[in-house]
Design an enzyme around this catalytic site. Structure first.
Site, PDB file in Angstrom:
ATOM      1  N   GLY A  28      -2.050  -2.370  -6.641  1.00  0.00           N
ATOM      2  CA  GLY A  28      -2.301  -0.946  -6.880  1.00  0.00           C
ATOM      3  C   GLY A  28      -1.148  -0.292  -7.646  1.00  0.00           C
ATOM      4  O   GLY A  28      -1.351   0.693  -8.368  1.00  0.00           O
ATOM      5  N   ASN A  35      -2.286  -9.221  -7.906  1.00  0.00           N
ATOM      6  CA  ASN A  35      -2.286 -10.490  -7.157  1.00  0.00           C
ATOM      7  C   ASN A  35      -3.495 -10.680  -6.239  1.00  0.00           C
ATOM      8  O   ASN A  35      -3.443 -11.457  -5.292  1.00  0.00           O
ATOM      9  CB  ASN A  35      -1.000 -10.580  -6.319  1.00  0.00           C
ATOM     10  CG  ASN A  35      -0.903  -9.448  -5.294  1.00  0.00           C
ATOM     11  OD1 ASN A  35      -1.634  -8.463  -5.381  1.00  0.00           O
ATOM     12  ND2 ASN A  35      -0.019  -9.585  -4.328  1.00  0.00           N
ATOM     13  N   GLU A  36      -4.594  -9.988  -6.542  1.00  0.00           N
ATOM     14  CA  GLU A  36      -5.734  -9.980  -5.604  1.00  0.00           C
ATOM     15  C   GLU A  36      -6.355 -11.359  -5.337  1.00  0.00           C
ATOM     16  O   GLU A  36      -6.633 -11.705  -4.205  1.00  0.00           O
ATOM     17  CB  GLU A  36      -6.826  -9.051  -6.134  1.00  0.00           C
ATOM     18  CG  GLU A  36      -6.866  -7.699  -5.486  1.00  0.00           C
ATOM     19  CD  GLU A  36      -5.549  -6.970  -5.488  1.00  0.00           C
ATOM     20  OE1 GLU A  36      -5.198  -6.404  -6.533  1.00  0.00           O
ATOM     21  OE2 GLU A  36      -4.884  -6.976  -4.452  1.00  0.00           O
ATOM     22  N   LEU A  53      -1.642  -0.894  -2.447  1.00  0.00           N
ATOM     23  CA  LEU A  53      -2.274  -0.299  -1.259  1.00  0.00           C
ATOM     24  C   LEU A  53      -1.420  -0.533  -0.020  1.00  0.00           C
ATOM     25  O   LEU A  53      -0.800  -1.590   0.119  1.00  0.00           O
ATOM     26  CB  LEU A  53      -3.621  -0.961  -1.003  1.00  0.00           C
ATOM     27  CG  LEU A  53      -4.855  -0.391  -1.669  1.00  0.00           C
ATOM     28  CD1 LEU A  53      -6.096  -1.043  -1.067  1.00  0.00           C
ATOM     29  CD2 LEU A  53      -4.953   1.121  -1.489  1.00  0.00           C
TER      30      LEU A  53
HETATM   31  C1  LIG Z   1      -3.582  -8.699   0.551  1.00  0.00           C
HETATM   32  C2  LIG Z   1      -4.785  -7.870   0.878  1.00  0.00           C
HETATM   33  C3  LIG Z   1      -5.475  -7.226  -0.271  1.00  0.00           C
HETATM   34  C4  LIG Z   1      -6.257  -5.994   0.086  1.00  0.00           C
HETATM   35  C5  LIG Z   1      -7.616  -5.875  -0.500  1.00  0.00           C
HETATM   36  C6  LIG Z   1      -7.661  -5.358  -1.898  1.00  0.00           C
HETATM   37  C7  LIG Z   1      -8.922  -5.665  -2.639  1.00  0.00           C
HETATM   38  C8  LIG Z   1      -8.760  -5.556  -4.176  1.00  0.00           C
HETATM   39  C9  LIG Z   1      -8.192  -4.259  -4.585  1.00  0.00           C
HETATM   40  C10 LIG Z   1      -7.502  -3.973  -5.866  1.00  0.00           C
HETATM   41  C11 LIG Z   1      -6.741  -2.703  -5.800  1.00  0.00           C
HETATM   42  C12 LIG Z   1      -5.403  -2.767  -5.165  1.00  0.00           C
HETATM   43  C13 LIG Z   1      -5.113  -3.465  -4.050  1.00  0.00           C
HETATM   44  C14 LIG Z   1      -3.728  -3.517  -3.512  1.00  0.00           C
HETATM   45  O1  LIG Z   1      -2.849  -2.828  -3.943  1.00  0.00           O
HETATM   46  S1  LIG Z   1      -3.416  -4.596  -2.231  1.00  0.00           S
HETATM   47  C15 LIG Z   1      -1.627  -4.558  -2.044  1.00  0.00           C
HETATM   48  C16 LIG Z   1      -1.038  -5.788  -2.573  1.00  0.00           C
HETATM   49  N1  LIG Z   1       0.411  -5.670  -2.581  1.00  0.00           N
HETATM   50  C17 LIG Z   1       1.208  -6.679  -2.324  1.00  0.00           C
HETATM   51  O2  LIG Z   1       0.766  -7.774  -2.057  1.00  0.00           O
HETATM   52  C18 LIG Z   1       2.702  -6.387  -2.391  1.00  0.00           C
HETATM   53  C19 LIG Z   1       3.407  -6.877  -1.166  1.00  0.00           C
HETATM   54  N2  LIG Z   1       4.818  -6.574  -1.254  1.00  0.00           N
HETATM   55  C20 LIG Z   1       5.683  -7.309  -1.969  1.00  0.00           C
HETATM   56  O3  LIG Z   1       5.340  -8.264  -2.644  1.00  0.00           O
HETATM   57  C21 LIG Z   1       7.119  -6.901  -1.915  1.00  0.00           C
HETATM   58  O4  LIG Z   1       7.277  -6.019  -0.822  1.00  0.00           O
HETATM   59  C22 LIG Z   1       7.655  -6.211  -3.185  1.00  0.00           C
HETATM   60  C23 LIG Z   1       7.735  -7.237  -4.340  1.00  0.00           C
HETATM   61  C24 LIG Z   1       6.777  -5.025  -3.604  1.00  0.00           C
HETATM   62  C25 LIG Z   1       9.074  -5.675  -2.912  1.00  0.00           C
HETATM   63  O5  LIG Z   1       9.888  -6.718  -2.421  1.00  0.00           O
HETATM   64  P1  LIG Z   1      11.294  -6.358  -1.709  1.00  0.00           P
HETATM   65  O6  LIG Z   1      11.910  -7.654  -1.290  1.00  0.00           O
HETATM   66  O7  LIG Z   1      12.081  -5.489  -2.602  1.00  0.00           O
HETATM   67  O8  LIG Z   1      10.917  -5.461  -0.443  1.00  0.00           O
HETATM   68  P2  LIG Z   1      10.245  -5.914   0.946  1.00  0.00           P
HETATM   69  O9  LIG Z   1       9.263  -7.005   0.732  1.00  0.00           O
HETATM   70  O10 LIG Z   1      11.342  -6.145   1.942  1.00  0.00           O
HETATM   71  O11 LIG Z   1       9.415  -4.620   1.333  1.00  0.00           O
HETATM   72  C26 LIG Z   1      10.079  -3.415   1.738  1.00  0.00           C
HETATM   73  C27 LIG Z   1       9.274  -2.762   2.820  1.00  0.00           C
HETATM   74  O12 LIG Z   1       8.013  -2.367   2.287  1.00  0.00           O
HETATM   75  C28 LIG Z   1       6.946  -2.900   3.077  1.00  0.00           C
HETATM   76  N3  LIG Z   1       5.812  -3.211   2.177  1.00  0.00           N
HETATM   77  C29 LIG Z   1       5.823  -3.932   1.054  1.00  0.00           C
HETATM   78  N4  LIG Z   1       4.628  -3.961   0.488  1.00  0.00           N
HETATM   79  C30 LIG Z   1       3.823  -3.225   1.268  1.00  0.00           C
HETATM   80  C31 LIG Z   1       2.441  -2.869   1.208  1.00  0.00           C
HETATM   81  N5  LIG Z   1       1.646  -3.234   0.197  1.00  0.00           N
HETATM   82  N6  LIG Z   1       1.946  -2.102   2.192  1.00  0.00           N
HETATM   83  C32 LIG Z   1       2.720  -1.685   3.215  1.00  0.00           C
HETATM   84  N7  LIG Z   1       4.039  -1.973   3.321  1.00  0.00           N
HETATM   85  C33 LIG Z   1       4.578  -2.737   2.360  1.00  0.00           C
HETATM   86  C34 LIG Z   1       7.567  -4.166   3.675  1.00  0.00           C
HETATM   87  O13 LIG Z   1       6.841  -4.569   4.811  1.00  0.00           O
HETATM   88  C35 LIG Z   1       8.952  -3.658   3.997  1.00  0.00           C
HETATM   89  O14 LIG Z   1       8.842  -2.787   5.123  1.00  0.00           O
HETATM   90  P3  LIG Z   1       9.946  -2.718   6.265  1.00  0.00           P
HETATM   91  O15 LIG Z   1      11.243  -2.440   5.552  1.00  0.00           O
HETATM   92  O16 LIG Z   1       9.494  -1.631   7.153  1.00  0.00           O
HETATM   93  O17 LIG Z   1       9.917  -4.074   6.921  1.00  0.00           O
END
Ligand SMILES: CCCCCCCCCCC/C=C/C(=O)SCCNC(=O)CCNC(=O)[C@H](O)C(C)(C)COP(=O)(O)OP(=O)(O)OC[C@H]1O[C@@H](n2cnc3c(N)ncnc32)[C@H](O)[C@@H]1OP(=O)(O)O
Length: 294
Positions: A146, A168-169, A101
């Site tokens: 997601g 990782n929720e 997300l």
């Molecule tokens: C944490 C709150 C949870 C919300 C509530 C949910 C309730 C349950 C729902 C179940 C369904 C699904 C929910 C979700 O999907 S919640 C999303 C959880 N995702 C994460 O925690 C992932 C976070 N990101 C990472 O771990 C890393 O970015 C990743 C391993 C994916 C890649 O690493 P890498 O080093 O290659 O790249 P960067 O970290 O430098 O990221 C690049 C740029 O992308 C932006 N970014 C990353 N993830 C997100 C995101 N989820 N949303 C928006 N933007 C994201 C990051 O900021 C970098 O941006 P910039 O280059 O502009 O700085």
């Protein structure tokens, strides 16, 4: 990005032949009901094989916002109508399949935006999980939360090495929604491992995901992964497509029924959680920690 749909008269229309599951009477809000041309996806269909490739292209992380999820969902329903046989879901990024997300859009968002985001996620999951198409996730980058949901909702997963995948929720103090839990259990070889993974927010490497059964195959390049994806789809003969689709639907029907019954409750939990000041504070810190990596 332009969408190219090629008509495929060779294959029967699965969407017409498979009986649709009952959808609850209430129409759920979605910010995705748009007819705008796709911005964040490219869709290509090989008219020789009947295989479509949907490429996620929302840099930098393929973070899922309402518009993006609506596009993915519409592409799937269009493909069902276009006599397509199988779908490969992949990413244009060489590093990230999807980071889940769009957390930036969850931060300090108003209720209507949060509702639009969550309903789009529910709708996308429902469409991908229930499609009669043969679905393969070609995971050519990290697939978190997601992003992992997109992978486990598909029928087959082929991953490139040295990436991360998982849900990782609970790490952030949130319960995994029951439909995502059921989807994960549906593909893991053991319910016990599934419970362990989701309660501990386990994130696997590609290699350990293969050993655990979270992914089905590894491929050393995207090209090899595309070949393996096509081979999986081709392993089902044209003759058996209908029986296959109905059987898939029967396997998934109970999970879909449970989802429909709990859909409103699921939305309410998300909205109340995301509006808590402590959650918003945490989210702000979490986003800063992503930025701080630079
Ligand atoms: C944490 C709150 C949870 C919300 C509530 C949910 C309730 C349950 C729902 C179940 C369904 C699904 C929910 C979700 O999907 S919640 C999303 C959880 N995702 C994460 O925690 C992932 C976070 N990101 C990472 O771990 C890393 O970015 C990743 C391993 C994916 C890649 O690493 P890498 O080093 O290659 O790249 P960067 O970290 O430098 O990221 C690049 C740029 O992308 C932006 N970014 C990353 N993830 C997100 C995101 N989820 N949303 C928006 N933007 C994201 C990051 O900021 C970098 O941006 P910039 O280059 O502009 O700085």
């Amino acid at each position: 990005m332009a969408t190219r749909i090629i008509h495929l008269p060779k294959y029967s229309r699965l969407s017409c032949l498979v009986k649709p599951l009952t959808i609850s009477a209430r129409t759920f809000a979605t910010a995705t009901a748009s007819t705008n041309p796709p911005q964040f996806t490219t869709l290509s269909v090989d008219d020789r094989t009947g295989i479509a490739t949907l490429t996620l292209n929302r840099p930098p992380a393929n973070a899922l916002n309402a518009l993006f999820m609506g596009e993915i969902q519409r592409s799937i329903t269009d493909l069902e109508k276009e006599n397509c046989r199988g779908l490969i879901l992949t990413s244009s990024s060489q590093r990230i399949f999807s980071a889940g997300l769009d957390l930036k859009e969850c931060y300090k968002a108003d209720v209507a935006s949060l509702e639009g985001l969550w309903c789009a996620l529910q709708n996308l999951w429902r469409t991908l999980f229930s499609t009669p198409l043969i679905t393969v996730a070609l995971i050519n980058g990290h697939a978190i939360a997601g992003g992992c949901m997109l992978a486990v909702s598909s029928e087959y997963r082929i991953m490139l090495p040295n990436f991360k995948i998982g849900v990782n929720e609970t790490m952030v103090g949130l319960a995994v929604p029951s439909w995502l839990m059921d989807t994960y259990i549906n593909i893991m070889p053991s319910r016990r491992i599934a419970e362990w993974d989701l309660t501990s927010s386990r994130i696997y490497s590609s290699e350990s995901a293969l050993k655990a059964g979270l992914v089905d195959e590894l491929a050393s390049s995207k090209e090899e992964a595309l070949q393996k994806s096509a081979a999986f789809i081709d392993s089902f003969s044209k003759r058996t497509l209908m029986a296959r689709a109905i059987t898939k639907q029967q396997f998934r029907a109970e999970i879909l029924r449970n989802f429909e019954q709990n859909r409103q409750h699921d939305l309410d939990i998300y909205l109340s959680t995301m509006q808590k000041p402590s959650m918003q504070e945490f989210l702000g810190e979490y986003l800063q920690s992503l930025d701080a990596k630079k």
